[in-house]
Design a protein around this motif. Sequence first.
Motif, mmCIF file in Angstrom:
data_model
loop_
_atom_site.group_PDB
_atom_site.id
_atom_site.type_symbol
_atom_site.label_atom_id
_atom_site.label_comp_id
_atom_site.label_asym_id
_atom_site.label_seq_id
_atom_site.Cartn_x
_atom_site.Cartn_y
_atom_site.Cartn_z
ATOM 1 N N ALA A 66 12.113 1.178 3.719
ATOM 2 C CA ALA A 66 12.034 1.213 5.290
ATOM 3 C C ALA A 66 10.627 1.398 5.528
ATOM 4 O O ALA A 66 9.822 2.158 6.169
ATOM 5 C CB ALA A 66 12.693 2.378 5.960
ATOM 6 N N ARG A 67 9.881 0.033 5.236
ATOM 7 C CA ARG A 67 8.388 0.091 5.165
ATOM 8 C C ARG A 67 7.600 -1.072 5.433
ATOM 9 O O ARG A 67 8.535 -2.173 5.492
ATOM 10 C CB ARG A 67 7.626 0.728 3.903
ATOM 11 N N LEU A 75 10.748 -11.089 5.997
ATOM 12 C CA LEU A 75 10.284 -12.022 7.017
ATOM 13 C C LEU A 75 9.685 -13.555 6.354
ATOM 14 O O LEU A 75 9.759 -14.588 7.064
ATOM 15 C CB LEU A 75 9.511 -11.650 8.179
ATOM 16 N N MET A 76 9.245 -13.279 5.239
ATOM 17 C CA MET A 76 8.853 -14.517 4.765
ATOM 18 C C MET A 76 9.932 -15.323 3.989
ATOM 19 O O MET A 76 9.702 -16.516 3.626
ATOM 20 C CB MET A 76 7.854 -14.118 3.584
ATOM 21 N N SER A 91 6.659 5.525 9.467
ATOM 22 C CA SER A 91 6.459 4.070 9.029
ATOM 23 C C SER A 91 5.748 3.577 10.368
ATOM 24 O O SER A 91 4.633 2.649 9.936
ATOM 25 C CB SER A 91 7.586 3.509 8.877
ATOM 26 N N ILE A 92 6.228 3.916 11.455
ATOM 27 C CA ILE A 92 5.582 3.286 12.705
ATOM 28 C C ILE A 92 4.065 3.676 12.962
ATOM 29 O O ILE A 92 3.067 2.870 13.155
ATOM 30 C CB ILE A 92 6.431 3.415 14.098
ATOM 31 N N LEU A 97 5.207 -1.967 13.297
ATOM 32 C CA LEU A 97 6.315 -2.444 12.851
ATOM 33 C C LEU A 97 6.116 -4.076 12.280
ATOM 34 O O LEU A 97 4.905 -4.562 12.283
ATOM 35 C CB LEU A 97 7.076 -3.063 14.334
ATOM 36 N N ALA A 98 6.736 -4.323 11.455
ATOM 37 C CA ALA A 98 6.824 -5.723 10.691
ATOM 38 C C ALA A 98 7.019 -6.979 11.357
ATOM 39 O O ALA A 98 6.520 -7.920 10.927
ATOM 40 C CB ALA A 98 7.906 -5.698 9.412
ATOM 41 N N TYR A 99 7.270 -6.806 12.603
ATOM 42 C CA TYR A 99 7.690 -7.877 13.538
ATOM 43 C C TYR A 99 7.015 -7.553 14.784
ATOM 44 O O TYR A 99 6.633 -6.415 15.308
ATOM 45 C CB TYR A 99 9.232 -8.091 13.849
#
Length: 261
Positions: A66-67, A75-76, A91-92, A97-99
């Motif tokens: 969760a990172r 996403l790749m 993490s935030i 966020l990753a997106y």
Amino acid sequence: EHLFPEDEDEPHPGRIPIVGVAGTRGTATIARAVAWLIHLGGYPAGLACRDGLYLNHRRVERGNQARWEAGHRLLMNRDVQAAVFENGPDSILDHGLAYDRCQVGVVTDLDGAQALERHDIRESDQLLKVLRTQVDVVLGDGVGVLNAADERIADLAELCDGEVLLYGIAGPQGLPAAIEPHRAQGGRAVILRDGRVLLATGTAETPCVDLAGMLRRRGATSDARLPEALLAAIAAAWAFGISPDLIAAGIETFDLSPPHA
């Protein structure tokens, strides 16, 4: 190595539907359940959560994923047609966020401030500024899924560009206060009443699953927070577009126990 090619440094081409689950209370369970329901709905789904990194319901990496780095790698991947992310406040704050945008954004609780002193976060009210990030990135045609039990979370509805779907448990005093006004305006809500999940749109209610009965049959009544986590997962799956019948069947078959590390 073929799952995450090193020479791919750009995210998945085109927009894929993303579900983000922000908070600390049962969020790994929620993320796993949502990914399972999306998988049953026919989407090759990816999942990044504290229980691992998954591709189409197969765990490909163990440990806490969760990172941001794990989410970006997910996403790749060209085979992923939908993705679910667990986003803790730490993490935030550390990486964001990753997106950039998501189809469904879930906010569960404002717990965990005591672990964020290094970010100068010391009380739950301060977490609103962190977890609102998950609501801010919901697309205009997406859905924000908010825990109505906390009025501060329910009030994040005004920040959501898309539709808002509330979820809550009916107690001795009835439903959380935010739900009835929301329904009176034609809004959607997912309710747990007398152990049964109801999907509500305005004044109409559709029975979904006997959650209490399912947990009794499977010997999973010791975790008091599990019903709320599964309720949030059902709400997120409904917001995503999974049919009530498939949600009911999927919750019955969902693996309630997290995988061994």
